[in-house]
Design a protein around this motif. Structure first.
Motif, PDB file in Angstrom:
ATOM      1  N   GLY A   1       8.563 -31.598  -6.314  1.00 59.82           N
ATOM      2  CA  GLY A   1       8.915 -30.188  -6.122  1.00 59.82           C
ATOM      3  C   GLY A   1       7.890 -29.408  -5.742  1.00 59.82           C
ATOM      4  N   ILE A   2       6.620 -29.778  -6.390  1.00 56.99           N
ATOM      5  CA  ILE A   2       5.553 -28.939  -6.120  1.00 56.99           C
ATOM      6  C   ILE A   2       4.860 -29.323  -4.808  1.00 56.99           C
ATOM      7  N   GLY A   3       5.038 -30.622  -4.552  1.00 55.54           N
ATOM      8  CA  GLY A   3       4.432 -31.151  -2.782  1.00 55.54           C
ATOM      9  C   GLY A   3       5.486 -30.221  -1.793  1.00 55.54           C
TER      10      GLY A   3
ATOM     11  N   VAL B   1      -3.200 -21.424  -4.118  1.00 54.44           N
ATOM     12  CA  VAL B   1      -4.089 -22.243  -5.043  1.00 54.44           C
ATOM     13  C   VAL B   1      -3.164 -22.763  -6.090  1.00 54.44           C
ATOM     14  N   ALA B   2      -2.304 -21.935  -6.898  1.00 54.99           N
ATOM     15  CA  ALA B   2      -1.887 -22.366  -8.100  1.00 54.99           C
ATOM     16  C   ALA B   2      -0.844 -23.462  -7.692  1.00 54.99           C
ATOM     17  N   GLY B   3      -0.495 -23.641  -6.575  1.00 57.29           N
ATOM     18  CA  GLY B   3       0.253 -25.020  -6.083  1.00 57.29           C
ATOM     19  C   GLY B   3      -0.572 -26.237  -6.217  1.00 57.29           C
ATOM     20  N   TRP B   4      -1.724 -26.234  -5.731  1.00 55.50           N
ATOM     21  CA  TRP B   4      -2.489 -27.439  -5.683  1.00 55.50           C
ATOM     22  C   TRP B   4      -3.045 -27.654  -6.994  1.00 55.50           C
ATOM     23  N   ILE B   5      -3.301 -26.390  -7.759  1.00 53.71           N
ATOM     24  CA  ILE B   5      -3.783 -26.835  -9.555  1.00 53.71           C
ATOM     25  C   ILE B   5      -2.551 -27.317 -10.032  1.00 53.71           C
TER      26      ILE B   5
ATOM     27  N   ALA C   1      -0.840 -34.735 -11.520  1.00 52.29           N
ATOM     28  CA  ALA C   1      -1.618 -36.153 -11.194  1.00 52.29           C
ATOM     29  C   ALA C   1      -2.256 -36.678 -12.497  1.00 52.29           C
ATOM     30  N   VAL C   2      -3.211 -35.719 -12.922  1.00 54.44           N
ATOM     31  CA  VAL C   2      -4.070 -36.023 -14.243  1.00 54.44           C
ATOM     32  C   VAL C   2      -3.152 -36.687 -15.274  1.00 54.44           C
TER      33      VAL C   2
END
Length: 327
Positions: free
Chosen positions: A285-287, A297-301, A307-308
């Motif tokens: 979904g985020i991808g 930027v919020a999407g990449w964060i 991932a973490v």
């Protein structure tokens, strides 16, 4: 399961025996899967063509805009994506099923090098030249004949590794465990069983990049000198497709084992494997959001945070209280 017949039994047998290199499989177990793949391919093609016609009709009756173009491209990709998702996981199951069918028919599984690998190499290297195409077709037909030979084992032979608790291993042990338990979703895998394979895949990826990049550049520049530009572009595209086709085939051998080992690693760390699928859905979904809004930027964060979280779970120590099946 080995004595049951019909599509459902063959379907279960196909996936869960993905790591069974030494057993045998009957004609029914083989040809039910062939039929399944043919039907899926036809459905995927039908979905693609229906989407194309719907999209063309939609575009013909409306003003062309970026939204229409996105709809068209999304619709066009549905069929290929259905095809891709199913077949990317079939590399190892299909290889082991073919080996078991050959053995059951009384033919050495090494014959697959002649009936499957050789035709692919011939077509990839020789292209559309008549004689190589005929040779590849004959070898392929021989392979088909082998798969319809009578069954030699009324009850299919099994050679499966039993479920194991996680254990420390070196790279050699991790490789063996990775493929032998390629279709096993139950059980657990230790950190060393998982991370040795991640390291190996990273090393193979780096090596592939080092080898493929100069090869692709050479192919591109070699064909640029051709007098006929259209012929040059067609030749370059064919070479690229051949190279990436072999890469796709190689990746499909590890796709299913990679999925099952992640599920076992989650369980070994004390987390329900269902959390992996939740994380996967969130990542997809985020991808998709980042793909349409790459400057947010919020999407990449959010993508980095997810991932973490997954990485932390995968490095989590083995739950020793889960040994021998105790929660």
């Amino acid at each position: 399961m080995g004595t049951q017949k019909g599509f459902v039994a063959a379907f279960k047998d196909y996936w869960f025996r993905a790591g069974d290199f030494r057993g045998s499989s009957t004609r029914g177990q083989y040809w039910w899967i062939v039929l399944m793949n043919v039907i899926v391919a036809l459905i995927g093609a039908a979905i693609t063509w229906i989407a194309i016609f719907i999209s063309l009709g939609f575009r013909a009756s409306n003003t062309i805009s970026s939204d229409n173009m996105v709809w068209f491209l999304t619709s066009f990709s549905i069929g290929p994506m259905v095809y891709f998702i199913l077949y990317i996981f079939q590399g190892l199951p299909w290889l082991t099923l073919s080996m078991r069918r050959y053995r059951d028919a009384g033919v050495s599984p090494w014959a697959l090098l002649i009936t499957v690998v050789a035709p692919a190499l011939i077509l990839g290297i020789a292209g559309e030249q008549l004689i190589p195409v005929i040779i590849a077709a004959v070898l392929t037909i021989i392979g088909v004949v082998i798969t319809v030979l009578p069954t030699r084992h009324a009850v299919p032979l099994w050679s499966m590794r039993p479920n194991e608790d996680s254990r420390p291993v070196g790279m050699g042990g991790a490789i063996v465990d990775f493929f032998r338990r390629g279709g096993i979703f139950s059980g657990r895998s230790s950190r060393s069983q998982y991370w040795w394979m991640i390291l190996l895949q990273v090393l193979i990826g780096i090596a592939s990049f080092i080898v493929l990049t100069p090869m692709l550049v050479f192919v591109a520049f070699h064909n640029v000198g051709a007098s006929n530009l259209s012929s040059s572009m067609a030749s370059t595209s064919e070479n690229f497709l051949t190279i990436w086709g072999f890469f796709f085939a190689a990746y499909s051998l590890i796709a299913l084992p990679s999925l099952t080992i992640v599920i076992r690693r989650f369980r070994d760390a004390g987390f329900s494997p269902w959390w992996y699928f939740v994380i996967w859905l969130i990542t997809v979904g985020i991808g998709g959001y980042v793909g349409f809004h790459p400057t947010v930027v919020a999407g990449w964060i959010a993508y980095l945070v997810v991932a973490v979280v997954q990485t932390v779970i995968l490095v989590w120590p083995t739950r020793t209280d889960l040994q021998n099946g105790h929660d």
